[in-house]
Design a protein around this motif. Structure first.
Motif, PDB file in Angstrom:
ATOM      1  N   LEU A  54       0.851  -1.183   0.000  1.00  0.00           N
ATOM      2  CA  LEU A  54       0.000   0.000   0.000  1.00  0.00           C
ATOM      3  C   LEU A  54       0.892   1.240   0.000  1.00  0.00           C
ATOM      4  O   LEU A  54       1.686   1.448   0.926  1.00  0.00           O
ATOM      5  N   VAL A  55       0.759   2.072  -1.032  1.00  0.00           N
ATOM      6  CA  VAL A  55       1.627   3.229  -1.226  1.00  0.00           C
ATOM      7  C   VAL A  55       0.803   4.508  -1.037  1.00  0.00           C
ATOM      8  O   VAL A  55      -0.245   4.685  -1.670  1.00  0.00           O
ATOM      9  N   LEU A  56       1.253   5.368  -0.142  1.00  0.00           N
ATOM     10  CA  LEU A  56       0.615   6.662   0.085  1.00  0.00           C
ATOM     11  C   LEU A  56       1.435   7.737  -0.605  1.00  0.00           C
ATOM     12  O   LEU A  56       2.633   7.879  -0.338  1.00  0.00           O
ATOM     13  N   ALA A  96      -4.755   6.373   9.745  1.00  0.00           N
ATOM     14  CA  ALA A  96      -5.949   5.545   9.563  1.00  0.00           C
ATOM     15  C   ALA A  96      -5.660   4.273   8.781  1.00  0.00           C
ATOM     16  O   ALA A  96      -6.247   3.220   9.056  1.00  0.00           O
ATOM     17  N   TYR A  97      -4.731   4.327   7.789  1.00  0.00           N
ATOM     18  CA  TYR A  97      -4.539   3.188   6.879  1.00  0.00           C
ATOM     19  C   TYR A  97      -3.163   2.540   6.971  1.00  0.00           C
ATOM     20  O   TYR A  97      -2.933   1.502   6.347  1.00  0.00           O
ATOM     21  N   ASP A  98      -2.250   3.126   7.737  1.00  0.00           N
ATOM     22  CA  ASP A  98      -0.947   2.506   7.979  1.00  0.00           C
ATOM     23  C   ASP A  98      -0.291   2.020   6.673  1.00  0.00           C
ATOM     24  O   ASP A  98      -0.039   0.818   6.492  1.00  0.00           O
ATOM     25  N   PRO A  99       0.005   2.923   5.723  1.00  0.00           N
ATOM     26  CA  PRO A  99       0.583   2.487   4.444  1.00  0.00           C
ATOM     27  C   PRO A  99       1.962   1.870   4.627  1.00  0.00           C
ATOM     28  O   PRO A  99       2.678   2.170   5.595  1.00  0.00           O
ATOM     29  N   ASP A 100       2.337   1.039   3.680  1.00  0.00           N
ATOM     30  CA  ASP A 100       3.654   0.390   3.730  1.00  0.00           C
ATOM     31  C   ASP A 100       4.749   1.318   3.209  1.00  0.00           C
ATOM     32  O   ASP A 100       5.892   1.250   3.653  1.00  0.00           O
ATOM     33  N   ALA A 116       1.502  -4.868   5.447  1.00  0.00           N
ATOM     34  CA  ALA A 116       0.718  -5.201   6.635  1.00  0.00           C
ATOM     35  C   ALA A 116      -0.739  -5.428   6.285  1.00  0.00           C
ATOM     36  O   ALA A 116      -1.581  -5.566   7.189  1.00  0.00           O
ATOM     37  N   HIS A 117      -1.062  -5.475   4.988  1.00  0.00           N
ATOM     38  CA  HIS A 117      -2.462  -5.468   4.576  1.00  0.00           C
ATOM     39  C   HIS A 117      -2.801  -6.638   3.664  1.00  0.00           C
ATOM     40  O   HIS A 117      -1.943  -7.182   2.966  1.00  0.00           O
ATOM     41  N   GLU A 337     -13.363   2.370   4.603  1.00  0.00           N
ATOM     42  CA  GLU A 337     -13.333   3.228   5.782  1.00  0.00           C
ATOM     43  C   GLU A 337     -12.325   2.754   6.811  1.00  0.00           C
ATOM     44  O   GLU A 337     -11.993   3.495   7.739  1.00  0.00           O
ATOM     45  N   THR A 338     -11.838   1.528   6.640  1.00  0.00           N
ATOM     46  CA  THR A 338     -10.802   0.977   7.514  1.00  0.00           C
ATOM     47  C   THR A 338      -9.848   0.150   6.657  1.00  0.00           C
ATOM     48  O   THR A 338     -10.185  -0.230   5.528  1.00  0.00           O
ATOM     49  N   PRO A 339      -8.655  -0.144   7.149  1.00  0.00           N
ATOM     50  CA  PRO A 339      -7.724  -0.983   6.373  1.00  0.00           C
ATOM     51  C   PRO A 339      -8.308  -2.339   5.995  1.00  0.00           C
ATOM     52  O   PRO A 339      -7.964  -2.890   4.942  1.00  0.00           O
TER      53      PRO A 339
END
Length: 907
Positions: A54-56, A96-100, A116-117, A337-339
């Protein structure tokens, strides 16, 4: 951990290298070709690794964020886009989403080796639903969504490889992102810039790189109006696109007409983030005929209407009404709305837009409201979108929000001051709401979300925390911002005044200019250059800086220190220094001219030519106060108001005089003596020739400025247009063209060239332009009156307008000149009835009493105007409402034909 699969990438990203050495990204630092872009994308994709993560990305219209975004799409890594200029938003989404992986101003940061997802194989992109900061609710989009919508947009816009799109919108906003995606898919170029369209540097870049595409939300078009976009020379521009909210039909039509004249197309578009970006577009050839429609579905999409419980599917002739539902390959997978939601697949098949729409017999769709945009106010169910439309029809641009027990209206003061009585009257007439149910927030700028849409929550919060309003007229005003706002409001009779207002934007004119300048000088201690176009906030800050500097000088050590006005020594000297004031030349000329007129008529002295000098001063004030950067409609409205401020009191006074004085006819109060009256000078019929000449001239120029061609010409050639008109006026001055003849020196068409030269003086900014105006005066004025002394006086007055901007005079003289100049119209009106009784025996007394009588009449008229203003405002509102109702009824009775379009709507 799930490895990347080749079929998860977005196809157009994988094809970047196929466009070779064409320019992909154009930046101030240089150009990145498609080959170079593909290489950089591949490098970042390698760094992201083979495991889906997951990339932010903190979005920005810059190379690095775009490269990281494309790299994630090419390698199948789901990417979240957030605003790059909002650290709070970035932190909220990260928490909220804890990106990698995070890409922000610090660069690419890998927070962990793997992920982590649990990421669904179809997930490619996550975008905010509304542009609100920190919202955990995101739209889940697939690679198919991104590719399909980019391809559809490129198709109906006809994007070519040679196109260059300026990034006028944020990358994280779905509209701005769609511009990036669709142009990269077509092999076109992106001009990367974060500059606003109000920045001159933006337009320099636009022209330098021959940009072809301009995208904007409704607020963008507000700014385009302010910067004079209609008059810009943009030969490379091919089309303008609009989305992100409803653009008023009148503005759609106006921009469509502008594009037709200038050779570019206007595409009005409709979409939502939930549909990746676009769902519909209005073909340019339909914009003039159906400006309120959203048009037809994008290629591959279709619409249908679903019945509403609160509004059953209705048929009115060939019109359907219901909730607009969209189907197409660009419809989102669903929300997150959540991971944990990142593991979900498709949960949405058709997109219920929440918009209430109607389908016309021509197959076009028109959005008429939102299901959720309803409020319950005083027991009445109010459609907030309908409220905004009604106010727009009445000429009031308002954003509406639900304030629980009241209707909250945010109205911008940018274009014009706000009339609270009229706003309340519209709410009462159309929706039955009492005044107490409407909360008006007059603001310099309507609160907006990062994507440019109105921030309805912010509007409600604004109403809950409204700052104190400006002091009432007549209250003391100091040099701080609040005091100056009160001062401007009192002089200009405005209930709402903001820090970024100026004398000009508040529609001040020559009749209020003198009083405002004198009162402002009293408040500030001096009169700054260009004060009439300087925002009130800047004047207050400059005054505060001056006071601070003066205090610092006064408190400084050493015998040689200089003391400011507020220091101890300064206060001792203030009486002496205060004896001199700055008096602007045009104010001095108005005062001197009216004294010369009255004194010459009363046989106190013989100085003829004052009224013709006043014509030149009127031209000066016309160019100064009316030909601003405001849109054409605002200019014309301001001009109409100024004409009325001269014509109405003059007609009333002359009508009263004619009723009790022999020698006048019905033509005098109607200001028609110059057209229908005697050809030669006749007492008293020609007494008011100056009023008629001024009104005729202003009316003619108002009609001219209402023409788009003339409006554009004035903005492009502000100096040469009045000089050209002065040249045309010389045809009647030298009798090359004769109109009516008779007493020619008192006819508007003959004396017009003096007005035009006065207008040119204020636009003569360069020394050579001033020399040219001066030469014109010296060549054309002599011989006009067959009286060398009169010729010389008029020429001297016009030359003073050219070369003298201000005089230093005693304070008492400045105050006296200000009063005489302010009352000059009323002195001219009244003096004909005062001086004749005393001119033979007491010429000085006759002159003084005529001047005083005019000043008294001025004060009476001003107070009467203040008393009548609320009633006049309500009357104008009623007339506008009735005119709007007539126009709407006419449009309903005579619908225009709609040409068939290739992409017909499917229901």
């Amino acid at each position: 951990m799930r490895p990347v699969q080749a079929d998860l990438s977005v196809p157009f990203v994988a094809r970047l290298a196929s466009h070779g050495d064409r320019a992909a990204l154009v930046t101030p630092a240089g150009t990145v070709t498609y080959s170079e872009l593909a290489a950089r994308v591949a490098d970042v994709a390698d760094r992201l690794g083979p495991t889906r993560r997951l990339v932010l990305v903190a979005g920005a219209n810059e190379v690095d964020p775009i490269v990281t975004y494309l790299a994630a799409l090419s390698a199948g890594h789901p990417v979240i886009l957030v605003p790059g200029d909002n650290p709070g938003n970035l932190a909220a989404v990260r928490d909220a989403y804890d990106p990698d992986v995070v890409h922000d101003a610090a660069g690419l940061v890998e927070r962990r080796d793997g992920t982590a997802h649990e990421l669904h194989p179809s997930l490619a992109l996550l975008l905010s639903t509304s542009g609100s900061t920190g919202s955990p609710k995101l739209v889940r989009l697939s690679a198919e969504n991104v590719e399909a919508n980019a391809a559809a947009i490129a198709s109906y816009l006809g994007i070519r490889p040679e196109d260059v799109a300026a990034t006028t919108l944020p990358m994280h906003y779905c509209y701005g992102l769609s511009v990036i995606n669709s142009h990269l898919l077509a092999g076109a170029s992106l001009l990367l810039t974060s500059l606003s369209v109000v920045d001159a540097c933006f337009w320099e870049q636009f022209r330098t790189h021959r940009a072809t595409t301009l995208a904007g939300v409704p607020y963008t078009f507000d700014m385009l109006d302010r910067v004079g976009f209609a008059d810009m020379d943009l030969p490379s521009l091919r089309y303008v696109t609009q989305a992100g909210g409803r653009l008023a039909p009148g503005r759609v039509r106006r921009y469509a007409e502008l594009g037709r004249r200038r050779g570019w197309d206007l595409f009005v578009m409709y979409g939502q983030t939930e549909a990746t970006a676009r769902m519909a577009y209005l073909p340019p050839d339909l914009a003039l005929r159906s400006p309120s429609a959203i048009g037809v579905p994008v290629p591959g999409g279709s619409f249908s209407l679903e019945p509403l419980p609160e509004m059953p599917l209705a048929r009115d002739g060939a019109v359907d009404v219901g909730e607009l539902v969209y189907d197409g390959p660009n419809v989102m997978l669903g929300y997150a709305e959540t991971p944990a939601d990142l593991a979900l697949g498709r949960v949405v098949a058709s997109l219920r837009t929440g918009d209430v729409a109607r389908r016309t017999a021509d197959g076009l769709y028109e959005v008429i409201g939102r299901r959720s945009r309803f409020a319950k106010v005083f027991g009445l169910r109010i459609d907030l979108d309908e409220v905004e439309r009604v106010y727009a029809d009445e000429g009031v641009v308002a954003c509406c929000a639900d304030g629980d027990d009241r209707l909250v209206l945010a109205v911008s003061t940018q274009a014009a001051p706000v009339d609270p009585d009229r706003v309340a009257a519209i709410a009462k007439a159309h929706f039955g709401l009492p005044r107490g149910a409407v909360e008006l927030c007059a603001v310099p700028e309507v609160p907006r979300l990062p994507n440019g849409k109105p921030d309805h929550r912010g509007i409600v919060a604004l109403a809950a925390h409204r700052p104190p309003t400006a002091a009432s007229p007549g209250s003391s005003a100091g040099a701080d911002a609040a005091g100056l706002r009160a001062l401007y409001g009192g002089v200009l009779n405005r209930s709402e005044v903001a820090d970024d207002d100026t004398f000009v934007t508040l529609e001040g004119d020559s009749l209020s200019y003198v009083e405002m300048s004198l009162r402002l000088e009293e408040a500030l201690g001096h009169l700054p250059a260009g004060w009439h176009v300087t925002p009130i906030g800047e004047l207050a800050r400059a005054a505060a800086d001056a006071r601070a500097a003066a205090d610092a000088r006064a408190a400084g050590p050493g015998p040689g220190r200089r003391t400011g006005l507020l220091g101890p020594v300064g206060r001792r000297l203030s009486g002496r220094a205060g004896r001199l004031r700055s008096l602007e030349a045009n104010v001095a000329l108005r005062a001197l001219a009216i004294v010369m007129i009255v004194g010459s008529h009363a046989n106190l002295f013989v100085l003829l030519g004052g009224a013709h000098v006043l014509l030149g001063v009127a031209g000066f004030n016309f160019g100064r106060f009316h030909l601003t950067t405001a849109p054409r409609r605002d200019r014309v409205r301001h001009l109409r108001t100024s004409v009325a401020r001269v014509a109405v009191p003059s007609a009333v006074w002359i009508g009263l005089v004619a009723a009790f004085t022999p020698g006048y006819s019905w033509t005098n109060p109607l200001l028609l003596n110059g057209v229908l009256g005697p050809r030669a000078w006749t007492e008293p019929a020609w007494h008011y020739w100056f009023i008629e000449a001024l009104v005729y001239t202003l009316l003619a120029l108002t009609l001219m400025m209402a023409l788009p061609l003339v409006d554009r010409a004035e903005r492009r050639w502000p100096f040469w247009l009045p000089m050209m008109l002065a040249g045309l006026g010389l045809l009647t001055r030298y009798e090359v063209v004769t109109v009516m003849g008779g007493d020619v020196i008192h006819r508007a068409n003959v004396a017009f060239w003096l007005f035009a030269l006065g207008w040119a003086t204020v636009k003569a900014t360069a020394p050579w332009q001033r020399v040219l105006v001066s030469a014109s005066v010296l060549v054309t004025v002599p011989g006009f009156f067959d009286d060398p002394a009169r010729d010389a006086l008029v020429a001297a007055g016009l030359l003073a307008l050219v070369w003298v901007r201000a005089l230093r005079v005693p304070a008492w003289a400045a105050r006296a000149a200000g009063v005489l100049a302010s009352a000059s119209l009323y002195i001219y009106l009244a003096h004909w009835q005062i001086y004749p009784h005393l001119e033979d025996r007491f010429p000085l007394l006759a002159t003084v009493l005529a001047l005083l009588g005019g000043i008294v009449l001025w004060q009476v008229a001003e107070r009467a105007t203040d008393r009548l203003a609320p009633y006049l405002g309500r009357a104008r509102g009623l007339l506008r409402r009735r005119a709007g109702a007539v126009r709407r009824a006419a449009r309903r009775r005579t619908p225009g034909p709609i040409e068939p379009v290739r992409n017909r709507v499917t229901g």
